[in-house]
Design an enzyme around this catalytic site. Structure first.
Site: not given
Lengths: 395, 395
Positions: B273, B311, B313, B316, B342
């Site tokens: 994390d 990418c 996402c 993008c 992103h």
């Protein structure tokens, strides 16, 4: 394929209230309508999909801000404002006249235009009617606004007359520039004229007569909601609207709060824009059928239901009032988003209900019912907020 | 219906790298995995749907922050953390040990627990292993963490030993409390132990031995990424992981950057994390296959393509680098969101590619290839950022 043109069709009236349809190069929209404000090519905090989801059809962006940053040429190179920000619906752009007005001591008005210093870096700029028109063409707006001189509430009749007459000359200059440019009227872009005249009844009449004599695609009531009280604002709105052509859309600039929208429609207005719903949302002030509430109050600490049981927005469908309060108290970004979504949906759903009531010939009953329940924000608090906002030129 | 229990299945190994599956009361997740940080019951700026869309399966929230605001009791009354924030997947909660550590002069550690003043209102609080466990039960976490004493980089071996031994006693106290509570182990909630020992090799060995002798559901490597250099961090990660049980998940707390994730997996870590991807995103620092870039640089002013061509996402797929730069320069909220989306997707897609390479027995080639291209942020800049962040207790 023929270039899509701007059209307005008045479909129904109910007393002074009107229902119609706008057609622009980027699609249609039913009126009366409210335009969320996307000052810097973004409705603060929201994606275009979220703006669509709250029911917005047209958004407003500010040529002044985009001219300064990132620059009209950059937006133009990126394919225009729609492409740049990912919004495929209609866009109306403000000319920059109001922003120049709100800059106070940083600006100087002459017959040529307005000279001002950038609020970003202090650089000097000079807006003329021609430049303001070219900026809006470069951005690719569906609806451009004439460059006007707005004037502060409290100015003398002489000052207001001078600004009005200048606005009239600039309107003609904008009209001519827009007609002659290959990127203006020729592309299907609409141009709206703006009526000024402050709080002087004769000037308002004169301005409405002069501006509506020019064949704009639509007509705006400018120079209101700048400090006068609400009664005056409603009175002049009605007076001007009554002198504008029936077959063209009428736009009340910078208005408003939920009660103002209802009152504006009653006076014959078709289009509104205002940063208020998103601005107050970011302060945790949220619309409900009973009026604005402050979500940070302890009474919401453990409210499991949504903040507004009657609302169909993403926020109210998915989150408790308690969670929203937590986000605001913890200064979390998500709170600003969820609140903005709610307030915009509240206003846009209100416009949908207004339109329905007009089409069904029961607008007056709707209006009475709404205003009986909705408690407007205290007038003094309202004036203070507005003054504060004008000072800081908030978007 | 039987209560769902926590399970971990190790599915495949490739050198030191492991691929597995976690099962929790709120669903399954493939490992190795990265958990976005939702400190105050929200991944900063994002909705749960957006967090899902970037590929996150488990999120981390902080019991310390939620204990102070809005309070464990409030979250519990609202149906627990999942219900409160609208996240239906697994949640891991940090116990508050690390937050107490990062408060510096505001806290006092005794054998009982940690006494500290709230960073919000200065009120005094006392965390004990029992309270930390009860807090995480009240929040309804799928995975709770033992309360531990983290210690600053640069502490003497004697100080580190004292903190470690205290951490071991507290681990036993947490384990006992969790076993005895009707809201702990009985509900299917997992509890992970935490290995401490600073940068002392013998202490790390001792702590790994003591903690792994207790039958926790998983084991975490704590007290790293607190100021030591990356070589040390990697070395101790590998040393500790090598001494933890094969059949339980291993979690490297507070790590990390893309290169750290690759290096951590190589050393046998299953879970990570870190707030870094979203924290640096909000400063306009964005991950690309070649390293972090600063989106505010003028080179992006007119880049029509996305910031990262590779990418998938939302950012993008829908926005140009030029628009993203504009949003950051104009200090627009939407920029923070799009950048956070992103960076999280970058990290989560990296974990997906890592897992695939493990399952296909080619992790080592993947790791070499990734590290050859990805330029980590300059070590000195990194240390400064980290020191700054620890000072301000950023989430």
């Amino acid at each position: 394929m023929p270039q899509p043109r701007f059209k307005f069709q008045l479909q129904h009236t109910d007393g002074g209230a009107r229902a119609g349809e706008l057609e622009t190069p980027h699609g249609k929209a039913l009126t009366p309508l409210f335009m969320p404000v996307a000052t810097q090519a973004t409705v603060k905090g929201l994606t275009p999909e979220e703006v669509k989801a709250v029911g917005a059809k047209i958004i407003l962006s500010n040529a002044y801000h985009l001219y300064l940053r990132p620059g009209v040429e950059t937006v133009s190179k990126m394919g225009g404002l729609h492409e740049f920000m990912g919004w495929d619906g209609p866009v109306l752009t403000d000319s920059g006249g109001f922003q120049a007005f709100s800059m106070g001591p940083l600006r100087k008005v002459t017959d040529d235009g307005i000279r001002f210093r950038s609020h970003i870096d202090g650089s000097e700029h000079h807006f003329t009617p021609q430049l303001a028109t070219a900026n809006q063409e470069g951005l690719g707006a569906d609806i451009a606004m004439c460059f006007d001189q707005c004037i502060a509430y409290g100015a003398s009749e002489k000052q207001v007359r001078q600004a009005m007459e200048r606005t009239h000359r600039w309107a003609q200059a904008c009209f001519d520039a827009h007609q002659e440019s290959p990127n203006g009227a020729a592309t299907g872009q609409a141009l709206f004229g703006i009526v000024q005249g402050g709080v002087f009844s004769e000037l308002r009449d004169e301005s409405a007569r002069v501006i509506s004599a020019m064949p704009f695609h639509g007509y705006a009531v400018g120079g209101l909601a700048v400090g006068e009280d609400k009664e005056q604002m409603y009175r002049f709105t009605g007076q001007v609207a009554g002198r504008l052509p029936q077959d063209k859309p009428r736009y009340l600039m910078g208005v408003g709060s939920p009660e103002d929208l209802v009152q504006g429609v009653a006076r014959g207005i078709d289009m509104f824009d205002c940063a208020l719903p998103t601005r107050v949302a970011r302060n945790g002030s949220l619309f409900t059928p009973e009026g604005r509430i402050d979500i940070t109050k302890s009474r919401y600490a453990e409210q499991q239901g949504p903040l507004d049981e009657t609302c169909d927005c993403y926020t109210c469908r998915n989150y408790s009032a308690a969670y929203l309060r937590h986000l605001f108290r913890a200064k979390e970004l998500l709170g600003l988003r969820l609140a903005s979504i709610h307030n915009l949906r509240f206003v846009l759903a209100l416009m949908e209900r207004i339109r329905k009531s007009i089409v069904e010939d029961r607008f007056d009953a709707f209006r009475t019912g709404f205003l009986e329940v909705y408690q407007p924000t205290d007038e003094m608090a309202r004036q203070q907020q507005k003054a504060q906002w004008l000072l800081t030129r908030g978007g």
